[in-house]
Motif scaffolding. Structure first.
Motif, PDB file in Angstrom:
ATOM      1  N   UNK A  35       0.826  -1.201   0.000  1.00 16.88           N
ATOM      2  CA  UNK A  35       0.000   0.000   0.000  1.00 16.88           C
ATOM      3  C   UNK A  35       0.861   1.252   0.000  1.00 16.88           C
ATOM      4  N   UNK A  36       2.056   1.151   0.550  1.00 10.43           N
ATOM      5  CA  UNK A  36       2.918   2.329   0.603  1.00 10.43           C
ATOM      6  C   UNK A  36       3.329   2.803  -0.792  1.00 10.43           C
ATOM      7  N   UNK A  37       3.215   1.945  -1.802  1.00  9.51           N
ATOM      8  CA  UNK A  37       3.570   2.327  -3.158  1.00  9.51           C
ATOM      9  C   UNK A  37       2.498   3.180  -3.822  1.00  9.51           C
ATOM     10  N   UNK A  38       1.356   3.312  -3.172  1.00  8.51           N
ATOM     11  CA  UNK A  38       0.263   4.072  -3.755  1.00  8.51           C
ATOM     12  C   UNK A  38       0.374   5.545  -3.394  1.00  8.51           C
ATOM     13  N   UNK A  39       0.310   6.373  -4.401  1.00  8.68           N
ATOM     14  CA  UNK A  39       0.370   7.815  -4.185  1.00  8.68           C
ATOM     15  C   UNK A  39      -1.039   8.352  -3.930  1.00  8.68           C
ATOM     16  N   UNK A  40      -1.139   9.546  -3.399  1.00  8.16           N
ATOM     17  CA  UNK A  40      -2.465  10.156  -3.248  1.00  8.16           C
ATOM     18  C   UNK A  40      -3.203  10.265  -4.584  1.00  8.16           C
ATOM     19  N   UNK A  41      -2.480  10.513  -5.667  1.00 10.26           N
ATOM     20  CA  UNK A  41      -3.119  10.618  -6.984  1.00 10.26           C
ATOM     21  C   UNK A  41      -3.722   9.277  -7.411  1.00 10.26           C
ATOM     22  N   UNK A  42      -3.018   8.180  -7.140  1.00 11.04           N
ATOM     23  CA  UNK A  42      -3.534   6.851  -7.483  1.00 11.04           C
ATOM     24  C   UNK A  42      -4.757   6.534  -6.638  1.00 11.04           C
ATOM     25  N   UNK A  43      -4.712   6.858  -5.364  1.00  9.67           N
ATOM     26  CA  UNK A  43      -5.872   6.616  -4.494  1.00  9.67           C
ATOM     27  C   UNK A  43      -7.080   7.416  -4.959  1.00  9.67           C
ATOM     28  N   UNK A  44      -6.857   8.657  -5.379  1.00 13.24           N
ATOM     29  CA  UNK A  44      -7.949   9.496  -5.881  1.00 13.24           C
ATOM     30  C   UNK A  44      -8.521   8.896  -7.170  1.00 13.24           C
ATOM     31  N   UNK A  45      -7.641   8.465  -8.062  1.00 10.14           N
ATOM     32  CA  UNK A  45      -8.094   7.839  -9.302  1.00 10.14           C
ATOM     33  C   UNK A  45      -8.897   6.576  -9.007  1.00 10.14           C
ATOM     34  N   UNK A  46      -8.439   5.792  -8.046  1.00 11.97           N
ATOM     35  CA  UNK A  46      -9.151   4.561  -7.680  1.00 11.97           C
ATOM     36  C   UNK A  46     -10.547   4.884  -7.160  1.00 11.97           C
ATOM     37  N   UNK A  47     -10.664   5.899  -6.343  1.00 16.55           N
ATOM     38  CA  UNK A  47     -11.979   6.294  -5.831  1.00 16.55           C
ATOM     39  C   UNK A  47     -12.890   6.741  -6.974  1.00 16.55           C
ATOM     40  N   UNK A  48     -12.348   7.492  -7.922  1.00 12.85           N
ATOM     41  CA  UNK A  48     -13.131   7.941  -9.077  1.00 12.85           C
ATOM     42  C   UNK A  48     -13.573   6.764  -9.931  1.00 12.85           C
ATOM     43  N   UNK A  49     -12.678   5.810 -10.162  1.00  9.86           N
ATOM     44  CA  UNK A  49     -13.029   4.622 -10.949  1.00  9.86           C
ATOM     45  C   UNK A  49     -14.091   3.811 -10.212  1.00  9.86           C
ATOM     46  N   UNK A  50     -13.927   3.619  -8.916  1.00  8.40           N
ATOM     47  CA  UNK A  50     -14.925   2.880  -8.139  1.00  8.40           C
ATOM     48  C   UNK A  50     -16.286   3.556  -8.268  1.00  8.40           C
ATOM     49  N   UNK A  51     -16.308   4.884  -8.115  1.00  8.65           N
ATOM     50  CA  UNK A  51     -17.578   5.611  -8.195  1.00  8.65           C
ATOM     51  C   UNK A  51     -18.207   5.565  -9.579  1.00  8.65           C
ATOM     52  N   UNK A  52     -17.398   5.503 -10.613  1.00  7.79           N
ATOM     53  CA  UNK A  52     -17.958   5.514 -11.967  1.00  7.79           C
ATOM     54  C   UNK A  52     -18.257   4.120 -12.516  1.00  7.79           C
ATOM     55  N   UNK A  53     -17.529   3.102 -12.075  1.00  7.39           N
ATOM     56  CA  UNK A  53     -17.715   1.767 -12.648  1.00  7.39           C
ATOM     57  C   UNK A  53     -18.319   0.746 -11.681  1.00  7.39           C
ATOM     58  N   UNK A  54     -18.054   0.880 -10.420  1.00  7.87           N
ATOM     59  CA  UNK A  54     -18.377  -0.187  -9.460  1.00  7.87           C
ATOM     60  C   UNK A  54     -19.630   0.089  -8.632  1.00  7.87           C
ATOM     61  N   UNK A  55     -19.863   1.350  -8.309  1.00 13.24           N
ATOM     62  CA  UNK A  55     -20.971   1.726  -7.432  1.00 13.24           C
ATOM     63  C   UNK A  55     -22.315   1.277  -7.970  1.00 13.24           C
ATOM     64  N   UNK A  56     -22.487   1.289  -9.273  1.00 12.82           N
ATOM     65  CA  UNK A  56     -23.792   0.946  -9.851  1.00 12.82           C
ATOM     66  C   UNK A  56     -24.259  -0.443  -9.410  1.00 12.82           C
ATOM     67  N   UNK A  57     -23.360  -1.372  -9.198  1.00 15.86           N
ATOM     68  CA  UNK A  57     -23.736  -2.708  -8.723  1.00 15.86           C
ATOM     69  C   UNK A  57     -23.366  -2.928  -7.254  1.00 15.86           C
ATOM     70  N   UNK A  58     -22.153  -2.553  -6.892  1.00 17.88           N
ATOM     71  CA  UNK A  58     -21.665  -2.843  -5.548  1.00 17.88           C
ATOM     72  C   UNK A  58     -22.127  -1.828  -4.511  1.00 17.88           C
ATOM     73  N   UNK A  59     -22.639  -0.690  -4.944  1.00 19.87           N
ATOM     74  CA  UNK A  59     -23.105   0.338  -4.023  1.00 19.87           C
ATOM     75  C   UNK A  59     -21.971   1.225  -3.546  1.00 19.87           C
ATOM     76  N   UNK A  60     -22.298   2.421  -3.048  1.00 17.93           N
ATOM     77  CA  UNK A  60     -21.265   3.379  -2.645  1.00 17.93           C
ATOM     78  C   UNK A  60     -20.412   2.907  -1.475  1.00 17.93           C
TER      79      UNK A  60
END
Length: 135
Positions: A35-60
């Motif tokens: 996890x230490x290899x993850x930058x704040x930018x990568x974490x932000x991108x992951x949250x955006x991807x989760x919200x745009x692709x995953x939330x529709x089925x898995x929920x927020x």
């Protein structure tokens, strides 16, 4: 637009299904990284991807209760399930994200995300999913 969202949801979110064929031999396992290899930018991108692709089925909150989850058989994975979280490896989660449910013997309705394969955002998504068990 709602129909399109539901159709995407039916294709995008379901990975809890019955075992399917074995993973294709050319699918390389995603290599877990700390996890230490993850930058704040990568974490932000992951949250955006989760919200745009995953939330529709898995929920927020990752409970498998997204807007498109109703009627899906099998239902989308509940990422809050601590038993599931402890039963799967980081590699397994990353492989499903990148290559889809069919690549790990789960429902092929969970689609692959080839545009994300081999990118740090996959590790960020895995970290995000792991964090949902604590909520």
């Amino acid at each position: 637009m709602v129909a399109a969202g539901a159709a995407w949801g039916a294709l995008a979110c379901n990975e809890q299904g019955a075992a399917s064929s074995s993973p294709p031999p050319d699918v390389a396992a995603a290599a877990p990284a700390s996890a230490s290899a993850l930058t704040p930018a990568v974490r932000k991108e992951a949250e955006e991807v989760f919200n745009s692709r995953c939330v529709v089925c898995h929920g927020p909150r990752g409970g498998g209760d997204g807007a498109a989850s109703a009627g899906l058989t099998p239902p989308p994975r509940n990422f809050q399930d601590k038993a599931w979280q402890s039963a799967v490896s980081d590699e397994h989660i990353e492989k499903i994200i990148a290559y889809g449910g069919g690549a790990v013997g789960r429902s092929p309705a969970m689609p692959p995300n080839p545009d994300l394969a081999d990118k740090p955002v996959v590790r960020g998504l895995r970290e995000h999913i792991r964090g949902l068990a604590a909520k």
